[in-house]
Design an enzyme around this catalytic site. Structure first.
Site, PDB file in Angstrom:
ATOM      1  N   ASP A  37       0.602  -1.306  -0.432  1.00  0.00           N
ATOM      2  CA  ASP A  37      -0.017  -0.284  -0.121  1.00  0.00           C
ATOM      3  C   ASP A  37       0.706   1.742   0.260  1.00  0.00           C
ATOM      4  O   ASP A  37       1.967   1.643   0.480  1.00  0.00           O
ATOM      5  CB  ASP A  37      -1.113  -0.058   1.559  1.00  0.00           C
ATOM      6  CG  ASP A  37      -1.623  -1.195   1.293  1.00  0.00           C
ATOM      7  OD1 ASP A  37      -2.273  -1.922   0.344  1.00  0.00           O
ATOM      8  OD2 ASP A  37      -2.473  -1.504   2.257  1.00  0.00           O
TER       9      ASP A  37
HETATM   10  N1  URA Z   1      -1.392  -5.424   3.780  1.00  0.00           N
HETATM   11  C1  URA Z   1      -1.901  -4.705   3.809  1.00  0.00           C
HETATM   12  O1  URA Z   1      -2.761  -4.778   4.803  1.00  0.00           O
HETATM   13  N2  URA Z   1      -0.749  -3.699   3.604  1.00  0.00           N
HETATM   14  C2  URA Z   1      -0.012  -4.460   2.772  1.00  0.00           C
HETATM   15  O2  URA Z   1       0.508  -3.697   1.939  1.00  0.00           O
HETATM   16  C3  URA Z   1       0.831  -5.255   2.686  1.00  0.00           C
HETATM   17  C4  URA Z   1       0.037  -5.702   3.194  1.00  0.00           C
END
Ligand code: URA
Length: 239
Positions: A110
């Site tokens: 993310d």
């Molecule tokens: N899980 C999440 O919620 N976000 C990420 O970036 C990676 C794993």
């Protein structure tokens, strides 16, 4: 292989651009400037310099990046700068192999997540590493909003149901390191999985950092920095 073709294969532009770089004296091999674009070199262990930057010859490129916060893993980001801007142009321009041009992220993190991200132009490697069948463990350091209870850890290990799938998802390992710091190991990579799992147990992710994939750790690679993976690094990624 001819030097012009070597540069082309490594993403330095069209054959014409590569020939120009060589003829204008911008390319060195083993400390010597080479101006003949047709000169042959053995690829085994070959290193060369282009405009002062040192490059290894890599039949396929495998690199790791310490993704900083505030970057998107997309080539065409909507809001934040793309992680691809952190890589030198040759890595992004390597000629297309199968469906892949340039290196591509192996899965996504993310925008606000930091840490270990792999990139490669090897489509089979991307497929293998992303396949749930291969169960490559990924370790996340999670900072939570609320204190982590033994009950939360127990639920994360035994399985929680996420909104889009009735089949529970489990952490492969889960350890409270401090009141607000959890170390979570997952072997799948569903969309926003860590955030959704923490929400499912009544907590909230305030900070998320991936520190390890398989046996490969980020160690002291600084945020925003990348490096080539060695043979040893690649062997640490084997499931
Ligand atoms: N899980 C999440 O919620 N976000 C990420 O970036 C990676 C794993």
């Amino acid at each position: 292989m001819r030097l012009e073709d070597i540069l082309f294969s490594q993403g330095f532009g069209t054959r014409r651009v590569c020939a120009g770089l060589i003829q204008q004296g911008h390319v060195q091999v083993q400390g010597q400037t080479v101006v003949d674009a047709g000169e042959f070199f053995d690829l085994e262990g070959l290193r060369f310099k282009v405009q002062g930057d040192d490059w290894p010859f890599a039949a396929q490129a495998y690199v790791m990046l310490n993704k900083p916060a505030g970057t998107e893993c997309s080539q065409k980001p909507s809001t934040w700068p793309s992680i691809y801007t952190l890589l030198p142009p040759p890595l992004r321009q390597r000629p297309q192999k199968a469906a892949v041009q340039g290196v591509q992220a192996v899965g996504r993190l993310d925008q606000d997540t930091t840490g270990l991200l792999l990139l490669t132009d090897d489509g089979n490697f991307i497929h293998k590493m992303s396949s749930p069948k291969h169960h490559v463990p990924k370790v996340y350091e999670v900072t939570t909003k609320h204190p982590i209870t033994a009950e939360m850890v127990e639920k994360l290990l035994s399985g929680v149901v996420l909104d889009d799938d009735p089949k529970p998802v489990k952490a492969a390992a889960c350890e409270a390191m401090a009141e607000l710091h959890l170390k979570l190991t997952l072997t799948e990579g569903k969309y926003h999985q860590v955030k959704r799992m923490l929400a499912a147990v009544g907590n909230r992710v305030e900070g998320l950092h991936r520190s390890r994939i398989g046996g490969l750790e980020l160690n002291d690679l600084a945020p925003g920095q990348w490096r080539w993976l060695t043979e040893e690094d690649l062997s640490l990624l084997k499931p």
